[in-house]
Design an enzyme around this catalytic site. Structure first.
Site, short mmCIF file in Angstrom:
data_model
loop_
_atom_site.label_atom_id
_atom_site.label_comp_id
_atom_site.label_asym_id
_atom_site.label_seq_id
_atom_site.Cartn_x
_atom_site.Cartn_y
_atom_site.Cartn_z
N PHE A 18 0.85 -1.19 0.00
CA PHE A 18 0.00 0.00 0.00
C PHE A 18 0.88 1.24 0.00
O PHE A 18 0.57 2.26 -0.62
CB PHE A 18 -0.92 0.00 1.22
CG PHE A 18 -1.93 1.10 1.23
CD1 PHE A 18 -3.00 1.10 0.36
CD2 PHE A 18 -1.79 2.17 2.10
CE1 PHE A 18 -3.93 2.13 0.36
CE2 PHE A 18 -2.71 3.21 2.12
CZ PHE A 18 -3.78 3.17 1.24
N PHE A 19 2.02 1.16 0.71
CA PHE A 19 3.05 2.18 0.68
C PHE A 19 4.32 1.57 0.08
O PHE A 19 4.39 0.37 -0.18
CB PHE A 19 3.34 2.71 2.09
CG PHE A 19 2.15 3.34 2.75
CD1 PHE A 19 1.49 4.40 2.17
CD2 PHE A 19 1.68 2.86 3.96
CE1 PHE A 19 0.39 4.99 2.77
CE2 PHE A 19 0.58 3.42 4.58
CZ PHE A 19 -0.06 4.49 3.98
N ARG A 41 20.12 5.45 3.17
CA ARG A 41 18.94 5.96 3.83
C ARG A 41 17.69 5.32 3.23
O ARG A 41 17.53 5.27 2.00
CB ARG A 41 18.84 7.49 3.67
CG ARG A 41 19.94 8.25 4.40
CD ARG A 41 19.78 8.15 5.90
NE ARG A 41 20.76 8.95 6.61
CZ ARG A 41 21.92 8.48 7.09
NH1 ARG A 41 22.22 7.18 6.90
NH2 ARG A 41 22.75 9.27 7.73
N GLU A 42 16.80 4.84 4.08
CA GLU A 42 15.51 4.30 3.63
C GLU A 42 14.45 5.36 3.80
O GLU A 42 14.36 6.02 4.84
CB GLU A 42 15.17 3.04 4.43
CG GLU A 42 16.10 1.88 4.12
CD GLU A 42 15.82 0.66 4.97
OE1 GLU A 42 15.09 0.78 5.97
OE2 GLU A 42 16.34 -0.43 4.64
N MET A 88 -5.31 11.39 0.92
CA MET A 88 -4.26 11.26 -0.07
C MET A 88 -4.80 11.56 -1.46
O MET A 88 -6.01 11.50 -1.71
CB MET A 88 -3.69 9.84 -0.04
CG MET A 88 -3.31 9.32 1.33
SD MET A 88 -1.98 10.26 2.09
CE MET A 88 -0.62 9.82 1.01
N GLU A 106 -15.76 12.21 4.85
CA GLU A 106 -15.44 12.07 6.27
C GLU A 106 -16.40 12.80 7.19
O GLU A 106 -16.57 12.39 8.34
CB GLU A 106 -14.01 12.55 6.55
CG GLU A 106 -12.93 11.69 5.89
CD GLU A 106 -11.53 12.04 6.37
OE1 GLU A 106 -11.39 12.99 7.18
OE2 GLU A 106 -10.58 11.36 5.93
N GLU A 131 6.81 12.74 2.07
CA GLU A 131 5.45 13.29 2.03
C GLU A 131 5.41 14.80 2.27
O GLU A 131 6.04 15.31 3.20
CB GLU A 131 4.59 12.62 3.09
CG GLU A 131 3.15 13.15 3.13
CD GLU A 131 2.38 12.68 4.35
OE1 GLU A 131 1.21 12.31 4.20
OE2 GLU A 131 2.95 12.69 5.45
N GLU A 154 -13.30 1.20 3.03
CA GLU A 154 -11.96 1.54 3.49
C GLU A 154 -11.80 1.38 4.99
O GLU A 154 -10.78 1.77 5.56
CB GLU A 154 -11.62 2.97 3.07
CG GLU A 154 -11.52 3.15 1.55
CD GLU A 154 -11.08 4.54 1.15
OE1 GLU A 154 -10.69 5.32 2.05
OE2 GLU A 154 -11.09 4.84 -0.06
N GLU A 156 -13.40 2.87 7.36
CA GLU A 156 -13.44 4.15 8.07
C GLU A 156 -14.63 4.21 9.03
O GLU A 156 -15.75 3.81 8.70
CB GLU A 156 -13.53 5.30 7.07
CG GLU A 156 -12.28 5.47 6.23
CD GLU A 156 -12.37 6.61 5.25
OE1 GLU A 156 -11.31 7.14 4.87
OE2 GLU A 156 -13.50 6.97 4.85
#
Length: 208
Positions: A18-19, A41-42, A88, A106, A131, A154, A156
């Site tokens: 997902f990421f 670096r990650e 997003m 929301e 981000e 989702e 939520e």
């Protein structure tokens, strides 16, 4: 920034779900001259996000949402956080598009795109993620706003609250509101709410 300032020697995808997690091998210019050693670096790649401050200039109140956040389990006794509406980007969306969509999903509120004001764009945590968060303010009528919303597909489960600006500041001071996006937005609003009130009032007079 130029290639003389930063040299990316290698970049690999270490995780794709997902990421995404990317691993960089990078060297950068030093303040005292020369280049740094090669650094591994990650970086957590999640794309950019949009948040909106729905503000009622008549009632001097704002709309916030409360929802469960898994990232708060480790450090908080209560992982249900009070936040601003946020989301997003989907394909081919502008920041305003995202804010309007997320406000409806929301909190079941309708924002007017032409009245939205861009507040700032900032890096959420640049030591570990690329981000950017785009923060906006939008006028709303907070009367009769409330309920539980969100997209079932989702997962939520989002509760909507109206709180006065002074109460919001108190919730920051006592630690109840403890996420950066919402703290930044409320503190900005506390410094600039009279300017927003005047700006939107002038716009309404111009259109009448």
């Amino acid at each position: 920034m130029s290639e003389l300032d930063v040299r990316i020697l290698d970049k690999k995808c270490r995780f794709q779900g997902f990421f995404t997690i990317e691993e960089y091998q990078v060297s950068h210019k030093l303040f005292n001259g020369g280049m740094s050693k090669v650094l591994n670096r990650e970086i957590f790649e999640r794309g950019d996000a949009v948040a909106v401050i729905p503000y009622d200039p008549v009632r001097n109140s704002l709309i916030v949402v409360e929802q469960f956040r898994v990232g708060a389990i480790r450090t908080q006794t209560n992982p249900w956080l009070i936040e601003f509406i946020a989301g997003m980007f989907s394909d081919n969306e502008s920041p305003v598009d995202v804010a309007v969509r997320e406000a409806k999903e929301e909190a079941n509120i309708v924002l007017e795109p032409d009245k939205m004001r861009h507040i700032m764009t900032y890096l959420s945590s640049p030591g570990g993620t690329s981000e950017q968060l785009h923060l906006y303010a939008a006028p709303v009528d907070a009367r009769n706003v409330g309920g539980v919303f969100g997209l079932e597909e989702e997962g939520e489960d989002i509760k909507v609250h109206e709180i006065g600006l002074n109460d919001a500041l108190a919730l920051i001071n006592d630690g109840t509101i403890n996420n950066a996006m919402t703290i930044i937005g409320i503190q900005w609003l506390a410094l600039n709410y009279s300017q927003l009130q005047s700006h939107w009032a002038d716009n309404d007079k111009t259109k009448s």
